[in-house]
Design an enzyme around this catalytic site. Structure first.
Site, mmCIF file in Angstrom:
data_model
loop_
_atom_site.group_PDB
_atom_site.id
_atom_site.type_symbol
_atom_site.label_atom_id
_atom_site.label_comp_id
_atom_site.label_asym_id
_atom_site.label_seq_id
_atom_site.Cartn_x
_atom_site.Cartn_y
_atom_site.Cartn_z
ATOM 1 C CG ASP A 1 -2.193 0.464 0.885
ATOM 2 O OD1 ASP A 1 -2.197 1.957 -0.067
ATOM 3 O OD2 ASP A 1 -3.008 0.733 1.330
HETATM 4 C C1 BGC Z 1 -5.706 3.485 0.383
HETATM 5 C C2 BGC Z 1 -5.501 2.116 -0.778
HETATM 6 C C3 BGC Z 1 -5.081 2.365 -2.210
HETATM 7 C C4 BGC Z 1 -3.492 3.300 -2.617
HETATM 8 C C5 BGC Z 1 -3.925 3.563 -3.518
HETATM 9 C C6 BGC Z 1 -3.773 4.225 0.190
HETATM 10 O O1 BGC Z 1 -3.894 4.751 0.388
HETATM 11 O O2 BGC Z 1 -5.269 2.100 1.153
HETATM 12 O O3 BGC Z 1 -6.497 1.280 -0.381
HETATM 13 O O4 BGC Z 1 -5.453 1.041 -3.404
HETATM 14 O O5 BGC Z 1 -3.798 4.481 -1.278
HETATM 15 O O6 BGC Z 1 -4.604 4.862 -4.149
#
Ligand code: BGC
Length: 751
Positions: free
Chosen positions: A289
């Protein structure tokens, strides 16, 4: 510098190499392997680390824009993948840079959070789960993929399959709710929808199951907070939906932000290697993430970012999202012998394989066709399905009879309606969380929807209140229009920013001054219908006691107002059922249907049993609950045998009749309870359901098959199997009501 080896030259070389083998057609897998191996042979360590690096594109008021330093990284081959870089005009230029201006010309992957649609926005995932309809869910993913793919995207960061039982956690909006069994089916349906049967079809995109693992169980519902649970709970409740997504073919996995048993997921060898690779045989790649590797420093398991990279890499994580530290430290760590070179090649291979399977080496521009983009965005099939999905997601929570008839559905005959609330004529908030590319100007508001659906009705509109603060200056106008109307519709709930990531709430009531407004309007004595739109269950106890009709519409997306109006005026008979328990108050949280009995189950006459002094144990609305404009009667539950064996099965049947005046759909649910186990078992667990449609007066016999597989769990020694003994089976309209029967599971050593 011109590239020395172009991917197209390599592609031809590969085909020639393929011909040189004894087998005249070595097969596509072999061709891919030869191609990727030759490419890896050409790569420098920096280029390899670049393939394991993912950066975000930024946006300015004029549109998408990539940071200067990322452009440099990209051209140097140190950034092999981008996200948030969508629209054909923009992405084509970036792909051209990757293909023509880097040494090896390896095409980029383009990722995006296509969570509930790209442009055409479908209901939030928690809403869509309330359809219990895997065809609808799969189709939403299929169409979202088609639309996003037309705008240059070939990888979505979805499905989010985190089981969540704490509505304080804002990300509950992104998943399928509290249940493992239902969540697993939804996970698989979404993956199949995104990826289709063939990744080389340019309308399909890679799925990314997230957030691995157990992100949905943060302490106190606070986002990113610590997760701590037994291995039994992890394996039985939280892991199955990820596994189901992988069994359905999910190409990639995203790590979660949280720690588990003291180790952050992005550095967790148990999760990323022992479970994911060794036990489950996952062949795709893992992406972290957003900056999750860097965050292992504040987590406190490593002293600096270099150590964080070492930990993540050796735990089994292929790609660094946005942290920029794989590309920075992998070369050094390799040089120092702290990470392994052949492992690095394996990681790169897994990423290149996905690019290959998408057909990007054959044609890096296959997702970048302007004409296709123009004809796909907001295409009729997308908008039509968005309406179907939104209508089927709506859950009718209450519809009290006044005299002989219920308040809903409303007739379309001339009358005056006061439409009040911050969600009544609001486009953006109806899109809900993660409407990344969704265009608010395309949203049908409730005001528009009512005018379109019931043109003879006169609608007065007042916003009345906002979502935050306590500004009551709009109350008088709202009261005035309510006074001169026959009926009041209150469009209340949460703004789009009040659920989703970093949107935990400790109070689950209507935010801002909305409760005060509702009470003021209620005091006028007019019939009031509450249309609640939110990204999570709200605590609606006062509403349930005082307001005769409550429609829970969630955040329904682009077709919001049309869908809700069609429900309010009876063009669509609501059939959605909750996949998340609605608590009475925050103090009950977590409250979910599949709880354990305890050694002191509730007894009203005994103080020393498991209960509260100030609130019932039962939630306000249980899992599986939802009303219809018609009524259904359940009768005559039958089990075709009283015993099953390991290989055998039994049929449970029940008669369901439509006893009301409207044609309607009913989601018939089957739950099982294992009465005695080597470890304690939940009081009920969903093991089957079916959605049927009945005309007034019509009946249908609904049957379910139970096998010993449906009875398996992690026993005391952590082996996954069914244990012999007595079981209760419940079939009914929700997790709290229904008819029951019983049977025995006989296993050889117990015979
Ligand atoms: C979130 C993810 C997301 C990623 C990319 C993160 O802050 O937890 O779910 O896919 O950002 O946008």
């Amino acid at each position: 510098m011109r590239h020395t080896v172009s991917y197209s030259a390599l592609f031809v070389l590969t085909l020639l190499a393929g011909c040189a083998f004894k087998n005249p057609d070595p097969g596509p897998q072999h061709k891919m392997n030869v191609f990727i191996d030759s490419l890896i042979n050409e790569m420098t360590v920096e280029e390899k680390a670049g393939q394991l690096t993912l950066y975000t594109s930024g946006w300015t008021v004029t549109g998408p824009q990539l940071r200067e330093d990322y452009i440099e990284e990209l051209k140097a081959g140190r950034a092999g993948n981008l996200f948030n870089a969508h629209t054909v005009d923009y992405a084509i230029e970036l792909q051209r840079m990757a293909v023509e201006e880097t040494r090896l010309g390896i095409p980029l992957l383009f990722g995006l959070d296509v969570i509930h649609g790209y442009k055409t926005t479908f209901p939030i995932p928690l809403a869509e789960a309330s359809t219990w309809d895997m065809d609808i869910i799969r189709k939403t993913a299929r169409l979202s993929a088609k639309e996003a793919a037309s705008a240059g995207i070939n990888w979505t960061f979805n499905p989010m399959v985190d089981v969540a039982r704490d509505p304080r956690w804002g990300r509950i909006a992104e998943g399928a709710g509290e249940d493992t069994y239902l969540g697993s089916l939804v996970a698989a349906a979404r993956v199949k929808g995104y990826q289709g049967d063939d990744l080389s079809d340019p309308t399909t995109i890679l799925a990314c199951v997230k957030h691995f693992a157990a992100y949905g169980a943060p302490q106190a519902g606070r986002d990113y907070h610590t997760v701590d649970m037994s291995d039994r709970v992890l394996r039985e409740t939280y892991l199955p939906p990820y596994k189901a997504a992988l069994d359905a073919g999910a190409a990639t996995v995203m790590t979660s932000f949280n720690e588990l048993d003291g180790v952050p997921a992005s550095g967790n060898h148990y999760l990323m290697t022992e479970i994911l690779r060794d036990e489950w045989g996952f062949k795709g790649f893992v992406v972290t993430d957003y900056t999750a590797i860097n965050e292992m420093v504040p987590h406190g398991v490593v002293a600096n970012e270099k150590e964080a990279v070492e930990l993540a890499f050796n735990a089994g994580v292929e790609m660094d999202m946005q942290g920029g530290i794989y590309s920075k430290y992998i070369p050094e760590l390799l040089e120092e012998g702290r990470i392994d070179g052949s492992r690095l090649d394996d990681y790169v291979r897994r990423v290149l394989e996905m690019k290959y399977k998408l057909g990007l080496f054959e044609d890096p521009y296959r997702y970048l066709n302007k004409a296709r983009e123009e004809e796909t965005l907001y295409a009729k099939e997308l908008m039509d399905h968005a309406l179907v999905s939104a209508k089927e997601s709506i859950v009718l929570l209450k519809n009290k009879k006044a005299g002989n008839s219920a308040l809903l559905p409303l007739s379309k005959s001339p009358k005056t309606i006061a439409l009040i609330g911050p969600l009544a004529d609001n486009q953006k908030d109806m899109l809900g969380t993660w409407h990344v590319a969704g265009d608010a100007s395309k949203v049908v508001t409730l005001l528009q929807g009512i005018r379109e659906t019931a043109p003879d009705v006169t609608v007065h509109y007042a916003k009345g209140a906002g979502f935050t603060g306590n500004d009551q200056s709009g109350f008088n106008e709202a009261v005035a229009i309510a006074r001169k109307s026959d009926i009041v519709i209150m469009a209340i709930g949460e703004g789009h920013h009040q659920s989703g990531e970093a949107a935990s709430r400790s109070d689950l009531g209507l935010p801002g001054p909305q409760q005060a407004l509702l009470e003021k309007i209620h005091a006028l004595g007019k019939p009031v219908i509450a249309v609640v739109m939110a990204g999570r269950p709200l605590t609606l106890e006062w509403m349930d006691e005082n307001i005769p009709a409550i429609v829970n519409a969630w955040h329904p997306g682009t077709q919001s107002g049309r869908a809700i109006a069609q429900v309010l005026f009876g063009d669509h008979n609501p059939a959605g059922k909750l996949t998340i328990t609605f608590p009475r108050n925050v103090g009950q949280v977590p409250v979910f249907y599949s709880m354990k009995n305890t050694g002191r189950p509730f007894d009203a006459d005994n103080k020393y049993t498991s209960k509260y002094l100030d609130v019932a144990n039962e939630p306000l609305y249980p899992f599986g609950y939802g009303l219809s404009y018609t009524t259904f009667a359940y009768s005559d539950i039958k089990l075709d045998r009283k015993e099953i064996t390991e290989q055998g099965s039994l049929q449970v049947s029940i008669n369901v009749s439509n006893t009301g005046e409207y044609e309607g759909q009913e989601i018939v649910q089957l739950y099982i309870c294992d009465k005695v186990g080597s470890v304690t078992r939940p009081v009920k667990e969903l093991r089957g359901f079916t959605k049927i449609n009945l005309k007034p007066g019509e009946s249908q016999t609904v049957s379910f098959t139970i096998t010993s597989e449906d009875l398996a769990f992690y026993t005391r020694d952590m082996s996954y199997r069914a244990e012999p003994g007595s079981f209760t089976v419940f079939v009914g309209p929700n997790s709290a009501e229904g008819l029951e029967g019983g049977f025995e599971l006989k296993l050889p050593d117990a015979l």
